[in-house]
Scaffold this active site. Structure first.
Site, PDB file in Angstrom:
ATOM      1  CB  THR A  55      -4.585   7.520  -2.314  1.00  0.00           C
ATOM      2  OG1 THR A  55      -5.724   6.696  -2.533  1.00  0.00           O
ATOM      3  CG2 THR A  55      -4.341   7.626  -0.822  1.00  0.00           C
ATOM      4  CD  GLU A 104      -3.076   1.117   0.522  1.00  0.00           C
ATOM      5  OE1 GLU A 104      -2.958   0.789  -0.670  1.00  0.00           O
ATOM      6  OE2 GLU A 104      -4.171   1.422   1.034  1.00  0.00           O
TER       7      GLU A 104
HETATM    8  N1  HSE Z   1      -6.446   7.324   5.392  1.00  0.00           N
HETATM    9  C1  HSE Z   1      -6.170   7.399   3.986  1.00  0.00           C
HETATM   10  C2  HSE Z   1      -6.355   8.829   3.518  1.00  0.00           C
HETATM   11  C3  HSE Z   1      -7.106   6.502   3.271  1.00  0.00           C
HETATM   12  O1  HSE Z   1      -7.328   9.439   3.918  1.00  0.00           O
HETATM   13  O2  HSE Z   1      -5.517   9.324   2.759  1.00  0.00           O
HETATM   14  C4  HSE Z   1      -6.919   6.474   1.785  1.00  0.00           C
HETATM   15  O3  HSE Z   1      -7.892   5.605   1.213  1.00  0.00           O
END
Ligand code: HSE
Length: 310
Positions: free
Chosen positions: A181, A129
Protein backbone atom coordinates in the site's frame (compact mmCIF):
# COMPACT_ATOMS: atom_id res chain seq x y z
CA UNK A 1 -13.25 -16.11 29.39
CA UNK A 2 -10.18 -18.04 28.32
CA UNK A 3 -9.94 -17.16 24.69
CA UNK A 4 -11.92 -15.28 22.07
CA UNK A 5 -11.84 -15.63 18.31
CA UNK A 6 -12.94 -12.67 16.18
CA UNK A 7 -13.32 -12.57 12.41
CA UNK A 8 -13.13 -9.53 10.12
CA UNK A 9 -14.01 -9.69 6.42
CA UNK A 10 -11.90 -8.63 3.47
CA UNK A 11 -12.72 -5.26 1.97
CA UNK A 12 -12.61 -3.36 -1.28
CA UNK A 13 -11.53 0.24 -0.81
CA UNK A 14 -12.09 3.19 -3.17
CA UNK A 15 -14.76 1.44 -5.32
CA UNK A 16 -13.45 3.37 -8.31
CA UNK A 17 -13.83 7.11 -7.72
CA UNK A 18 -13.96 7.08 -3.91
CA UNK A 19 -10.24 7.18 -3.19
CA UNK A 20 -9.79 6.89 0.59
CA UNK A 21 -13.50 7.64 1.17
CA UNK A 22 -15.50 4.58 0.04
CA UNK A 23 -15.14 0.97 1.08
CA UNK A 24 -17.19 -2.20 1.33
CA UNK A 25 -16.90 -5.55 3.06
CA UNK A 26 -17.13 -8.77 1.04
CA UNK A 27 -18.61 -12.05 2.27
CA UNK A 28 -16.30 -15.06 2.41
CA UNK A 29 -12.62 -14.70 3.12
CA UNK A 30 -11.24 -12.62 5.99
CA UNK A 31 -8.72 -12.63 8.82
CA UNK A 32 -9.33 -14.00 12.29
CA UNK A 33 -7.58 -13.29 15.57
CA UNK A 34 -7.64 -15.57 18.59
CA UNK A 35 -6.86 -13.62 21.73
CA UNK A 36 -6.06 -14.92 25.18
CA UNK A 37 -5.17 -13.07 28.32
CA UNK A 38 -1.43 -13.25 28.96
CA UNK A 39 0.21 -14.10 32.24
CA UNK A 40 2.13 -10.79 32.34
CA UNK A 41 1.36 -7.33 31.00
CA UNK A 42 2.85 -7.92 27.54
CA UNK A 43 1.11 -8.14 24.18
CA UNK A 44 2.61 -11.03 22.26
CA UNK A 45 1.93 -12.29 18.77
CA UNK A 46 2.18 -16.05 18.96
CA UNK A 47 1.54 -16.39 15.27
CA UNK A 48 1.42 -13.52 12.77
CA UNK A 49 -0.27 -15.67 10.14
CA UNK A 50 2.49 -15.28 7.55
CA UNK A 51 6.27 -15.53 7.71
CA UNK A 52 6.63 -12.05 6.22
CA UNK A 53 4.32 -10.36 8.70
CA UNK A 54 6.26 -9.11 11.72
CA UNK A 55 5.56 -10.83 14.99
CA UNK A 56 6.75 -7.89 17.09
CA UNK A 57 3.47 -6.55 18.47
CA UNK A 58 4.42 -2.92 17.84
CA UNK A 59 5.00 -3.61 14.12
CA UNK A 60 1.97 -5.80 13.60
CA UNK A 61 -1.45 -4.25 12.86
CA UNK A 62 -3.22 -6.73 15.17
CA UNK A 63 -0.72 -6.05 17.96
CA UNK A 64 -1.00 -2.27 17.57
CA UNK A 65 -4.82 -2.35 17.54
CA UNK A 66 -4.84 -4.55 20.66
CA UNK A 67 -2.50 -2.13 22.44
CA UNK A 68 -4.61 0.91 21.51
CA UNK A 69 -7.85 -0.76 22.70
CA UNK A 70 -6.19 -1.71 25.96
CA UNK A 71 -4.92 1.87 26.47
CA UNK A 72 -8.34 3.29 25.74
CA UNK A 73 -9.84 0.96 28.33
CA UNK A 74 -7.25 2.11 30.90
CA UNK A 75 -5.99 -1.47 31.27
CA UNK A 76 -2.36 -0.99 30.28
CA UNK A 77 -1.30 -3.73 32.70
CA UNK A 78 -3.40 -6.48 31.07
CA UNK A 79 -1.43 -8.64 28.64
CA UNK A 80 -2.66 -10.61 25.65
CA UNK A 81 -1.43 -13.34 23.39
CA UNK A 82 -2.68 -13.09 19.82
CA UNK A 83 -2.79 -15.63 17.05
CA UNK A 84 -3.58 -14.23 13.62
CA UNK A 85 -5.15 -16.49 10.99
CA UNK A 86 -4.65 -14.81 7.63
CA UNK A 87 -7.32 -15.63 5.12
CA UNK A 88 -6.51 -12.53 3.08
CA UNK A 89 -3.51 -12.18 0.78
CA UNK A 90 -0.46 -10.25 1.89
CA UNK A 91 -0.10 -6.88 0.10
CA UNK A 92 -3.06 -7.98 -2.00
CA UNK A 93 -5.37 -4.96 -1.96
CA UNK A 94 -8.14 -6.79 -0.10
CA UNK A 95 -7.74 -5.02 3.24
CA UNK A 96 -5.58 -7.63 4.99
CA UNK A 97 -3.81 -5.32 7.45
CA UNK A 98 -7.15 -3.68 8.27
CA UNK A 99 -8.93 -7.01 8.83
CA UNK A 100 -6.20 -8.21 11.21
CA UNK A 101 -6.35 -4.93 13.16
CA UNK A 102 -10.13 -5.00 13.35
CA UNK A 103 -10.32 -8.66 14.40
CA UNK A 104 -7.73 -8.03 17.13
CA UNK A 105 -9.57 -4.95 18.40
CA UNK A 106 -12.88 -6.83 18.54
CA UNK A 107 -11.36 -9.88 20.25
CA UNK A 108 -9.47 -7.86 22.88
CA UNK A 109 -12.52 -5.69 23.54
CA UNK A 110 -14.52 -8.85 24.25
CA UNK A 111 -11.83 -10.21 26.59
CA UNK A 112 -11.91 -6.89 28.47
CA UNK A 113 -15.66 -7.26 29.03
CA UNK A 114 -16.83 -5.26 25.98
CA UNK A 115 -16.23 -1.72 27.26
CA UNK A 116 -16.54 -0.35 23.72
CA UNK A 117 -19.02 -0.39 20.88
CA UNK A 118 -17.83 -0.56 17.28
CA UNK A 119 -17.78 3.24 16.88
CA UNK A 120 -15.24 3.46 19.70
CA UNK A 121 -13.12 0.67 18.25
CA UNK A 122 -12.65 2.54 14.97
CA UNK A 123 -9.95 5.01 16.17
CA UNK A 124 -7.66 2.24 17.54
CA UNK A 125 -8.08 0.32 14.28
CA UNK A 126 -7.26 3.42 12.25
CA UNK A 127 -4.11 3.99 14.31
CA UNK A 128 -2.99 0.44 13.60
CA UNK A 129 -3.68 0.81 9.87
CA UNK A 130 -1.87 4.14 9.82
CA UNK A 131 1.23 2.59 11.37
CA UNK A 132 1.52 -0.22 8.83
CA UNK A 133 -0.16 1.04 5.63
CA UNK A 134 -0.69 4.81 5.72
CA UNK A 135 -3.53 6.88 7.13
CA UNK A 136 -6.77 5.81 5.47
CA UNK A 137 -9.93 4.51 7.12
CA UNK A 138 -11.84 3.03 4.15
CA UNK A 139 -10.67 -0.56 4.78
CA UNK A 140 -10.84 -0.54 8.59
CA UNK A 141 -14.29 1.07 8.68
CA UNK A 142 -15.71 -1.39 6.14
CA UNK A 143 -14.15 -4.40 7.93
CA UNK A 144 -15.44 -3.23 11.32
CA UNK A 145 -18.98 -2.14 10.41
CA UNK A 146 -19.57 -4.23 7.31
CA UNK A 147 -21.70 -2.95 4.43
CA UNK A 148 -20.62 0.09 2.45
CA UNK A 149 -19.00 2.99 4.24
CA UNK A 150 -18.17 6.58 3.38
CA UNK A 151 -15.31 8.16 5.31
CA UNK A 152 -16.56 11.75 5.40
CA UNK A 153 -13.61 12.95 7.46
CA UNK A 154 -10.53 11.60 9.24
CA UNK A 155 -10.14 14.63 11.51
CA UNK A 156 -12.55 14.39 13.25
CA UNK A 157 -13.18 10.76 12.37
CA UNK A 158 -16.64 10.62 10.79
CA UNK A 159 -17.85 7.52 8.96
CA UNK A 160 -21.26 7.20 7.31
CA UNK A 161 -22.81 3.77 6.73
CA UNK A 162 -24.52 3.69 3.37
CA UNK A 163 -27.48 1.71 2.07
CA UNK A 164 -26.60 -0.97 -0.49
CA UNK A 165 -28.37 -3.60 -2.60
CA UNK A 166 -28.28 -7.09 -1.09
CA UNK A 167 -28.19 -8.83 -4.46
CA UNK A 168 -25.17 -6.96 -5.85
CA UNK A 169 -22.23 -9.29 -6.40
CA UNK A 170 -18.57 -8.43 -6.04
CA UNK A 171 -15.91 -10.16 -8.13
CA UNK A 172 -12.44 -10.04 -6.64
CA UNK A 173 -9.53 -11.12 -8.78
CA UNK A 174 -6.12 -11.63 -7.29
CA UNK A 175 -3.25 -11.71 -9.76
CA UNK A 176 -0.06 -13.34 -8.52
CA UNK A 177 1.57 -10.01 -7.76
CA UNK A 178 2.20 -7.98 -4.65
CA UNK A 179 2.02 -4.26 -4.19
CA UNK A 180 2.58 -2.64 -0.82
CA UNK A 181 0.00 0.00 0.00
CA UNK A 182 2.81 2.41 0.91
CA UNK A 183 4.40 1.99 -2.52
CA UNK A 184 1.08 2.36 -4.32
CA UNK A 185 0.33 5.50 -2.30
CA UNK A 186 3.71 6.95 -3.21
CA UNK A 187 2.59 6.92 -6.88
CA UNK A 188 -0.36 9.20 -6.32
CA UNK A 189 -0.33 12.75 -7.64
CA UNK A 190 0.06 15.44 -4.97
CA UNK A 191 -2.32 17.80 -6.75
CA UNK A 192 -5.16 17.23 -9.20
CA UNK A 193 -6.60 19.31 -11.96
CA UNK A 194 -9.88 21.05 -11.10
CA UNK A 195 -11.78 19.29 -13.89
CA UNK A 196 -10.63 15.91 -12.59
CA UNK A 197 -11.59 16.80 -9.01
CA UNK A 198 -15.05 17.79 -10.20
CA UNK A 199 -15.52 14.57 -12.21
CA UNK A 200 -14.32 12.49 -9.28
CA UNK A 201 -16.69 14.18 -6.81
CA UNK A 202 -19.54 13.61 -9.27
CA UNK A 203 -18.54 9.94 -9.52
CA UNK A 204 -18.63 9.45 -5.75
CA UNK A 205 -22.04 11.10 -5.43
CA UNK A 206 -23.43 9.09 -8.32
CA UNK A 207 -22.06 5.82 -6.93
CA UNK A 208 -23.61 6.46 -3.52
CA UNK A 209 -26.94 7.27 -5.19
CA UNK A 210 -26.72 4.21 -7.43
CA UNK A 211 -26.14 1.87 -4.49
CA UNK A 212 -28.96 3.44 -2.46
CA UNK A 213 -31.45 3.22 -5.33
CA UNK A 214 -30.14 -0.07 -6.74
CA UNK A 215 -29.73 1.76 -10.04
CA UNK A 216 -27.29 -0.50 -11.92
CA UNK A 217 -27.19 1.67 -15.05
CA UNK A 218 -26.02 4.57 -12.94
CA UNK A 219 -23.59 2.28 -11.09
CA UNK A 220 -22.03 1.34 -14.43
CA UNK A 221 -21.52 5.02 -15.24
CA UNK A 222 -20.14 5.85 -11.78
CA UNK A 223 -17.19 3.48 -11.39
CA UNK A 224 -14.76 5.87 -13.03
CA UNK A 225 -11.57 6.72 -11.18
CA UNK A 226 -9.55 9.52 -12.74
CA UNK A 227 -7.04 9.91 -9.91
CA UNK A 228 -5.68 6.70 -8.37
CA UNK A 229 -6.34 4.20 -11.18
CA UNK A 230 -4.43 6.09 -13.90
CA UNK A 231 -1.50 6.59 -11.50
CA UNK A 232 -1.40 2.97 -10.35
CA UNK A 233 -2.38 1.00 -13.44
CA UNK A 234 1.18 1.14 -14.83
CA UNK A 235 2.31 -0.79 -11.71
CA UNK A 236 -0.22 -3.52 -12.45
CA UNK A 237 0.50 -5.53 -15.59
CA UNK A 238 -2.64 -7.20 -16.87
CA UNK A 239 -5.04 -4.87 -15.07
CA UNK A 240 -6.05 -2.90 -18.18
CA UNK A 241 -6.77 -6.13 -20.07
CA UNK A 242 -8.68 -7.62 -17.12
CA UNK A 243 -10.80 -4.49 -16.79
CA UNK A 244 -11.64 -4.49 -20.45
CA UNK A 245 -12.54 -8.22 -20.25
CA UNK A 246 -14.74 -7.55 -17.20
CA UNK A 247 -16.67 -4.78 -18.93
CA UNK A 248 -17.09 -6.89 -22.09
CA UNK A 249 -18.44 -9.72 -19.90
CA UNK A 250 -21.10 -7.41 -18.47
CA UNK A 251 -19.51 -5.98 -15.31
CA UNK A 252 -21.29 -3.02 -13.73
CA UNK A 253 -17.92 -1.31 -13.32
CA UNK A 254 -14.39 -2.51 -12.63
CA UNK A 255 -11.36 -0.91 -11.01
CA UNK A 256 -8.40 -1.60 -8.73
CA UNK A 257 -9.34 -3.00 -5.32
CA UNK A 258 -7.87 -0.58 -2.80
CA UNK A 259 -4.28 0.07 -3.74
CA UNK A 260 -4.04 -3.18 -5.75
CA UNK A 261 -2.86 -5.51 -7.08
CA UNK A 262 -6.32 -7.16 -6.78
CA UNK A 263 -8.98 -5.84 -9.09
CA UNK A 264 -12.72 -5.89 -8.48
CA UNK A 265 -15.88 -5.75 -10.55
CA UNK A 266 -19.54 -5.30 -9.71
CA UNK A 267 -22.00 -7.85 -11.12
CA UNK A 268 -25.79 -8.01 -11.18
CA UNK A 269 -26.03 -11.67 -10.14
CA UNK A 270 -23.96 -14.73 -9.27
CA UNK A 271 -23.91 -16.22 -12.79
CA UNK A 272 -22.67 -13.03 -14.32
CA UNK A 273 -20.16 -12.61 -11.45
CA UNK A 274 -18.70 -16.03 -12.26
CA UNK A 275 -18.47 -15.25 -15.96
CA UNK A 276 -16.81 -11.91 -15.26
CA UNK A 277 -14.32 -13.54 -12.88
CA UNK A 278 -13.40 -16.14 -15.51
CA UNK A 279 -12.97 -13.49 -18.18
CA UNK A 280 -10.72 -11.42 -15.92
CA UNK A 281 -8.58 -14.42 -14.92
CA UNK A 282 -8.23 -15.38 -18.60
CA UNK A 283 -7.11 -11.84 -19.44
CA UNK A 284 -4.41 -11.88 -16.76
CA UNK A 285 -3.27 -15.31 -17.91
CA UNK A 286 -3.06 -14.10 -21.50
CA UNK A 287 -0.48 -11.61 -20.18
CA UNK A 288 1.38 -14.45 -18.47
CA UNK A 289 0.10 -13.58 -14.99
CA UNK A 290 -1.50 -16.31 -12.89
CA UNK A 291 -4.67 -15.09 -11.18
CA UNK A 292 -7.65 -16.40 -9.23
CA UNK A 293 -11.15 -15.04 -8.76
CA UNK A 294 -13.74 -15.20 -6.04
CA UNK A 295 -17.24 -13.81 -5.87
CA UNK A 296 -19.27 -12.63 -2.92
CA UNK A 297 -22.01 -10.32 -1.78
CA UNK A 298 -21.58 -7.29 0.45
CA UNK A 299 -21.02 -8.49 4.01
CA UNK A 300 -23.53 -6.50 6.03
CA UNK A 301 -22.29 -7.70 9.42
CA UNK A 302 -18.64 -6.72 9.52
CA UNK A 303 -16.37 -7.92 12.31
CA UNK A 304 -17.80 -10.41 14.74
CA UNK A 305 -16.94 -12.77 17.56
CA UNK A 306 -17.16 -16.29 16.25
CA UNK A 307 -15.78 -18.33 19.11
CA UNK A 308 -15.43 -18.06 22.87
CA UNK A 309 -13.73 -20.57 25.12
CA UNK A 310 -14.59 -20.25 28.79
N1 HSE B 1 -7.66 3.98 -0.05
C1 HSE B 1 -6.45 3.23 0.12
C2 HSE B 1 -5.56 3.46 -1.09
C3 HSE B 1 -6.79 1.80 0.24
O1 HSE B 1 -6.07 3.43 -2.19
O2 HSE B 1 -4.35 3.66 -0.92
C4 HSE B 1 -5.61 0.90 0.42
O3 HSE B 1 -6.06 -0.45 0.50
Amino acid sequence: MKSVRAFAPGTVANLGPGFDVLGLAVTGVGDAVIAERGSDGEIRIRSSGHPEIPSEAERNSAGIAAARVRERAGKADVGFTLRVEKGLPLSGGQGGSAASAVAAAVAVNELLGSPFGKDELLPPCLEAETAVAGRHADNVAAALFGGVVLVRSLEPLDVVRLPFPRDLRIVLVQPRQRLRTEDARARLPRTVDLGIAVAQAAGVGALVAALAARDYDLLRRSVDDRIAEPARAPLLPGFAEAKSAALSAGALGCSISGSGPSSFAFAADEDSARRIGEAMVAAYRARGIEASARTGAIDGKGARIDGVEE
